[in-house]
Design an enzyme around this catalytic site. Structure first.
Site: not given
Ligand code: BGP
Length: 474
Positions: A170, A369
């Site tokens: 990202e 993800e």
């Molecule tokens: C993505 C990232 C992760 C993770 C996930 C969930 O954007 O790559 O690192 O954190 O989101 O988001 P959050 O942890 O902000 O709830």
């Protein structure tokens, strides 16, 4: 009446999950430079949920033997980690590589391999060494060179153990967070500097790929992008234009140069018109970007993007931001994950895959993800301490059904990785929302497989699941 169909995925489909060094490892004893997260937590602990910082997180560095067994028990045949730059180069991201860090990662990757878990290694997941941020972070060519040196060291040290490589997770995240939206250190609001940082991030990606090629490894190298299909509120031309511009800023900005090797012309001319183009770039940089594109693409999909034309005039004295051209559209009737504030729209995963098929040469891809963060999951624990997370199982199934449909329609999708494996540290949200297949008792670090973890094991074993296709409504 519900009619169940067995949805089967292609052979050797990658079932697994992902997390990152900063969110899971903990500091450990190998030596590690201060990162921007250590720095920001030190300076402004009140901005982190319950004032929990990155020093211990899920303590994976001390527990990886146990964790690899949990990967097995939850059906993983592949897993994405990130390699910490600050650990590999504890002398503030430069200098001599850290032998203890190399030994740690080699042992982790060897054990994963021995347990038939493919190692997906990502080189950067938001974790800049703080001293390199002081030198300008991604705004600095010196930092690009330091990153390429770090990448080169990793290819050499772990090339025999890693299945696939990724230059960035990202890359848009740190640009938004650091330069536009105030959720990453150093919390500036300055689009033009952000554009410079975005350009050098793209250059760093291309230079790392250029370096990778010289080793002629059997693995591939690519990038992981957070992508959302963009939907206009209506077919009104102003709404459609708003959606097109939002899409240029948030989707095409990294996707085009990192996969196709060129920046979108419309975005470049828009930034030129508003005097927001980066200052430092040259033809050699552009050539390197053109010639060194991703060989594999990871798609992080969480939510769609819905936009409409602005309803108020822009304050021209306010800092330039993408929102000068659109507003978010709160679609009536949308379904939300209220804990995270993200819309749940399963079909978006299909739309995204079709975009990659139709407009990006159907490059080899996978869902890198997708997941659901839920607060206070202890509410759902049974008497044995297991979280009964039927909502997560349903979330996974509903997304997978659309992914299966995308594959039937010719998308070159090789796997699905959930966010995440064991509950991990979510940046400023710390441990508020839990995403894991395995729950974590933060006080004791005890890990317990959730109901979704058992489901995932079965999913991977069957290489699919039984589903009522009538649920695919649109
Ligand atoms: C993505 C990232 C992760 C993770 C996930 C969930 O954007 O790559 O690192 O954190 O989101 O988001 P959050 O942890 O902000 O709830």
């Amino acid at each position: 009446m519900s009619r169940q169909t067995q949805l089967t995925f292609p052979d050797d489909f990658w079932w697994g999950s992902a997390w990152s060094a900063e969110q899971s490892e903990g500091r450990g004893e190998t030596g590690k430079a201060e990162t921007v997260w250590d720095r920001w937590f030190h300076e402004e602990p009140h901005r982190f949920y319950k004032r929990i910082g990155p020093s211990i997180t899920t303590d994976h560095i001390h527990r990886y033997h146990e964790d690899i067994q949990l990967m097995k028990q939850t059906g993983h045949n592949s897993f994405r980690v990130s390699i910490s730059w600050a650990r590999m180069f504890p002398n503030d991201g430069v200098g001599k590589p850290n032998e203890k860090a190399i030994a740690y990662y080699r042992d982790l990757f060897t054990e994963m391999k021995n347990n038939n878990i493919k190692v997906f290694a990502n080189l950067y997941h938001f974790d800049m060494p703080a001293k390199l941020q002081d030198k300008g972070g991604w705004e600095s060519r010196e930092v690009v060179d330091a990153y390429v040196n770090f990448a080169d060291t990793c290819f050499l040290a772990f090339g025999d153990l890693v299945y696939h490589w990724f230059t960035f997770n990202e890359p848009l995240g740190p640009i938004l967070g650091s330069y536009l939206e105030d959720f990453h250190y150093p919390n500036l609001i300055d689009f033009k500097r952000g554009a410079q940082a975005a350009f050098f991030t793209t250059l760093a990606h291309a230079k790392a790929i250029q370096t990778f090629k010289k080793y002629q490894l059997s693995s591939k190298i690519g990038v992981i992008l957070n992508l959302s299909p963009t939907f206009p509120r209506s077919q009104n031309s102003a709404d459609k234009k708003a959606a097109e511009i939002a899409d240029l800023f948030y989707t095409r900005s990294f996707l085009d140069p990192m996969v196709k090797g060129v920046f979108p012309e419309k975005l470049v001319s828009l930034l030129e018109e508003y005097d927001q183009l980066p200052v430092d770039f040259n033809d050699t940089d552009l050539k390197i970007i053109e010639e060194n594109t991703a060989q594999i693409l990871g798609l992080n999909y969480y939510e769609p993007r819905r936009v409409k034309a602005r309803t108020s005039a822009v304050n021209l004295e306010s800092p330039f931001l993408p929102e000068w051209f659109f507003e978010p559209h709160i679609m009536p009737g949308r379904r939300m994950n209220e804990y995270r504030g993200w819309e749940i729209y399963e079909k978006g995963i299909y739309d995204l895959c079709m975009d990659i098929k139709n407009n990006y040469g159907n490059i080899e891809s996978f869902i890198s993800e997708n997941g659901m963060g839920v607060a206070h999951e202890e509410r759902f624990m049974d008497e044995n301490g297991q979280v009964i997370d039927d909502y997560r199982i349903e979330f996974i199934q509903d997304h997978l059904a659309y992914l299966w449909k995308a594959i039937q329609d010719g998308c070159n999708i090789k796997g699905y990785h959930l966010w995440t494996f064991i509950d991990c540290w979510s940046w400023i949200n710390a441990y508020k929302n839990r995403y894991g297949l395995v729950s974590l008792d933060l006080a004791t670090q005890k890990r317990t497989i959730k109901k979704s973890g058992l489901f995932y094991k079965e999913l991977s074993k069957q290489n699919g699941f039984s589903y009522d296709l009538e649920r695919l409504v649109d």
